[in-house]
Design a protein around this motif. Sequence first.
Motif, PDB file in Angstrom:
ATOM      1  N   GLU A   1       0.830  -1.210   0.000  1.00 36.10           N
ATOM      2  CA  GLU A   1       0.000   0.000   0.000  1.00 36.10           C
ATOM      3  C   GLU A   1       0.867   1.263   0.000  1.00 36.10           C
ATOM      4  O   GLU A   1       0.506   2.267  -0.623  1.00 36.10           O
ATOM      5  CB  GLU A   1      -0.935  -0.005   1.209  1.00 36.10           C
ATOM      6  N   MET A   2       1.984   1.219   0.703  1.00 33.80           N
ATOM      7  CA  MET A   2       2.903   2.364   0.707  1.00 33.80           C
ATOM      8  C   MET A   2       3.425   2.625  -0.697  1.00 33.80           C
ATOM      9  O   MET A   2       3.415   3.765  -1.172  1.00 33.80           O
ATOM     10  CB  MET A   2       4.061   2.085   1.672  1.00 33.80           C
ATOM     11  N   LEU A   3       3.882   1.577  -1.374  1.00 33.77           N
ATOM     12  CA  LEU A   3       4.394   1.725  -2.734  1.00 33.77           C
ATOM     13  C   LEU A   3       3.285   2.207  -3.671  1.00 33.77           C
ATOM     14  O   LEU A   3       3.502   3.074  -4.524  1.00 33.77           O
ATOM     15  CB  LEU A   3       4.969   0.398  -3.222  1.00 33.77           C
ATOM     16  N   GLN A   4       2.111   1.668  -3.483  1.00 33.52           N
ATOM     17  CA  GLN A   4       0.954   2.040  -4.306  1.00 33.52           C
ATOM     18  C   GLN A   4       0.660   3.532  -4.182  1.00 33.52           C
ATOM     19  O   GLN A   4       0.415   4.223  -5.186  1.00 33.52           O
ATOM     20  CB  GLN A   4      -0.247   1.223  -3.810  1.00 33.52           C
ATOM     21  N   ALA A   5       0.717   4.062  -2.968  1.00 32.48           N
ATOM     22  CA  ALA A   5       0.435   5.483  -2.733  1.00 32.48           C
ATOM     23  C   ALA A   5       1.488   6.365  -3.409  1.00 32.48           C
ATOM     24  O   ALA A   5       1.160   7.403  -4.000  1.00 32.48           O
ATOM     25  CB  ALA A   5       0.396   5.766  -1.239  1.00 32.48           C
ATOM     26  N   LYS A   6       2.736   5.959  -3.335  1.00 28.50           N
ATOM     27  CA  LYS A   6       3.808   6.740  -3.949  1.00 28.50           C
ATOM     28  C   LYS A   6       3.680   6.743  -5.473  1.00 28.50           C
ATOM     29  O   LYS A   6       3.900   7.763  -6.130  1.00 28.50           O
ATOM     30  CB  LYS A   6       5.168   6.195  -3.514  1.00 28.50           C
ATOM     31  N   LEU A   7       3.323   5.590  -6.034  1.00 25.81           N
ATOM     32  CA  LEU A   7       3.143   5.513  -7.483  1.00 25.81           C
ATOM     33  C   LEU A   7       1.956   6.349  -7.933  1.00 25.81           C
ATOM     34  O   LEU A   7       2.021   7.035  -8.961  1.00 25.81           O
ATOM     35  CB  LEU A   7       2.961   4.053  -7.910  1.00 25.81           C
ATOM     36  N   ASN A   8       0.876   6.321  -7.172  1.00 24.95           N
ATOM     37  CA  ASN A   8      -0.285   7.142  -7.504  1.00 24.95           C
ATOM     38  C   ASN A   8       0.070   8.620  -7.554  1.00 24.95           C
ATOM     39  O   ASN A   8      -0.353   9.354  -8.458  1.00 24.95           O
ATOM     40  CB  ASN A   8      -1.402   6.913  -6.476  1.00 24.95           C
ATOM     41  N   LYS A   9       0.844   9.049  -6.586  1.00 27.13           N
ATOM     42  CA  LYS A   9       1.265  10.454  -6.520  1.00 27.13           C
ATOM     43  C   LYS A   9       2.055  10.854  -7.765  1.00 27.13           C
ATOM     44  O   LYS A   9       1.793  11.902  -8.376  1.00 27.13           O
ATOM     45  CB  LYS A   9       2.105  10.662  -5.255  1.00 27.13           C
ATOM     46  N   LEU A  10       3.006  10.020  -8.163  1.00 26.87           N
ATOM     47  CA  LEU A  10       3.843  10.340  -9.313  1.00 26.87           C
ATOM     48  C   LEU A  10       3.092  10.201 -10.633  1.00 26.87           C
ATOM     49  O   LEU A  10       3.287  11.002 -11.553  1.00 26.87           O
ATOM     50  CB  LEU A  10       5.083   9.444  -9.314  1.00 26.87           C
ATOM     51  N   MET A  11       2.246   9.188 -10.721  1.00 28.08           N
ATOM     52  CA  MET A  11       1.472   9.005 -11.952  1.00 28.08           C
ATOM     53  C   MET A  11       0.530  10.171 -12.197  1.00 28.08           C
ATOM     54  O   MET A  11       0.334  10.611 -13.335  1.00 28.08           O
ATOM     55  CB  MET A  11       0.705   7.678 -11.894  1.00 28.08           C
ATOM     56  N   PHE A  12      -0.051  10.696 -11.118  1.00 27.94           N
ATOM     57  CA  PHE A  12      -0.927  11.866 -11.239  1.00 27.94           C
ATOM     58  C   PHE A  12      -0.133  13.077 -11.720  1.00 27.94           C
ATOM     59  O   PHE A  12      -0.561  13.804 -12.624  1.00 27.94           O
ATOM     60  CB  PHE A  12      -1.590  12.167  -9.892  1.00 27.94           C
ATOM     61  N   LYS A  13       1.050  13.278 -11.133  1.00 29.72           N
ATOM     62  CA  LYS A  13       1.869  14.427 -11.503  1.00 29.72           C
ATOM     63  C   LYS A  13       2.295  14.370 -12.955  1.00 29.72           C
ATOM     64  O   LYS A  13       2.280  15.390 -13.658  1.00 29.72           O
ATOM     65  CB  LYS A  13       3.108  14.502 -10.600  1.00 29.72           C
ATOM     66  N   TYR A  14       2.679  13.178 -13.433  1.00 26.32           N
ATOM     67  CA  TYR A  14       3.184  13.044 -14.793  1.00 26.32           C
ATOM     68  C   TYR A  14       2.104  12.623 -15.792  1.00 26.32           C
ATOM     69  O   TYR A  14       2.406  12.302 -16.934  1.00 26.32           O
ATOM     70  CB  TYR A  14       4.365  12.072 -14.814  1.00 26.32           C
ATOM     71  N   GLU A  15       0.861  12.625 -15.329  1.00 29.08           N
ATOM     72  CA  GLU A  15      -0.303  12.364 -16.183  1.00 29.08           C
ATOM     73  C   GLU A  15      -0.171  11.038 -16.938  1.00 29.08           C
ATOM     74  O   GLU A  15      -0.356  10.962 -18.150  1.00 29.08           O
ATOM     75  CB  GLU A  15      -0.522  13.523 -17.158  1.00 29.08           C
ATOM     76  N   VAL A  16       0.190  10.006 -16.191  1.00 30.57           N
ATOM     77  CA  VAL A  16       0.320   8.661 -16.743  1.00 30.57           C
ATOM     78  C   VAL A  16      -0.888   7.842 -16.307  1.00 30.57           C
ATOM     79  O   VAL A  16      -1.243   7.829 -15.125  1.00 30.57           O
ATOM     80  CB  VAL A  16       1.619   7.984 -16.259  1.00 30.57           C
ATOM     81  N   ALA A  17      -1.504   7.159 -17.259  1.00 28.87           N
ATOM     82  CA  ALA A  17      -2.794   6.503 -16.980  1.00 28.87           C
ATOM     83  C   ALA A  17      -2.658   5.122 -16.352  1.00 28.87           C
ATOM     84  O   ALA A  17      -3.459   4.740 -15.498  1.00 28.87           O
ATOM     85  CB  ALA A  17      -3.602   6.406 -18.269  1.00 28.87           C
ATOM     86  N   THR A  18      -1.648   4.344 -16.757  1.00 30.86           N
ATOM     87  CA  THR A  18      -1.566   2.956 -16.286  1.00 30.86           C
ATOM     88  C   THR A  18      -0.212   2.670 -15.633  1.00 30.86           C
ATOM     89  O   THR A  18       0.782   3.347 -15.896  1.00 30.86           O
ATOM     90  CB  THR A  18      -1.773   1.961 -17.448  1.00 30.86           C
ATOM     91  N   VAL A  19      -0.205   1.626 -14.822  1.00 28.57           N
ATOM     92  CA  VAL A  19       1.020   1.206 -14.150  1.00 28.57           C
ATOM     93  C   VAL A  19       2.075   0.798 -15.177  1.00 28.57           C
ATOM     94  O   VAL A  19       3.258   1.112 -15.038  1.00 28.57           O
ATOM     95  CB  VAL A  19       0.736   0.035 -13.181  1.00 28.57           C
TER      96      VAL A  19
END
Length: 268
Positions: free
Chosen positions: A30-48
């Motif tokens: 869950e920690m890793l998931q939260a960090k990835l969500n934060k970065l994906m939102f910033k860089y406007e990336v849709a998928t893992v």
Amino acid sequence: MISLTTEQFNKFSSLIYQVLGISISANKKEMLQAKLNKLMFKYEVATVEQFYNLLTKERNTDCWREFIDEITIHKTDFFRENNHFEFLIKNQRWILEKNKRIMNNREIRVWSAGCSTGEEPYTLAITLKETLPPSIRIKILATDVSSGVLVKANLGSYSEKIKSEIQAGYLQKYFIKKSDSYEIVPDIKRLVTFRQFNLTSPFPFRNKFDIIFCRNVMIYFNNQTQQVLLDKFYQVLVPGGLLFIGHSESLINKKHRFGYIEPTIYQK
């Protein structure tokens, strides 16, 4: 918001281990998931998958640097685990007797490995400045894998909260008061050289160190990586040199050639 599958988690945790040597257990999903969500939102990336490809396509990018910053831990304070600095002060004569190189060369070489935002190496600089004869040159190398924390470390500017970490005499002597911050004085700042460095990389050092501080870093590595790192630290210390590790760490059950001085302090 993305939710990592087990396969995706394993893919990212393998990447992190490969690059940083850091082992992320399944309970940190869950920690890793939260960090990835934060970065994906910033860089406007849709998928893992797209984000993984973005990271691995080229590592010298802002996205890659921010990913490293998010994954690594940056908790630190001035005079944290203060018994280590007290040891250097109280045992100055013993340290110089055990390590003749320091007096012979009129120089002490120190490595702060995993220096984060600079509080540890600056504390070392203050402690050694207060402790050693003025004729001895102090050279401190401070490294971290995160380029983000090194920017702040180089600035040497800290919030007013450090008043609770530093005795008043040191604060007055070694810091310049700004409107809402404290800045390290140039005489201390010039004793420290900051460099980006990954501890899992081969050590490139031509000259050996008299003291190594690597505190609360090895706990994020698995046993194999810890073992390799201890061997490398031993190789780059001079005979009589000292290794300081964190209070949450131990060399028990590790194969090593260091002599035990006291908890978390070892000698070559």
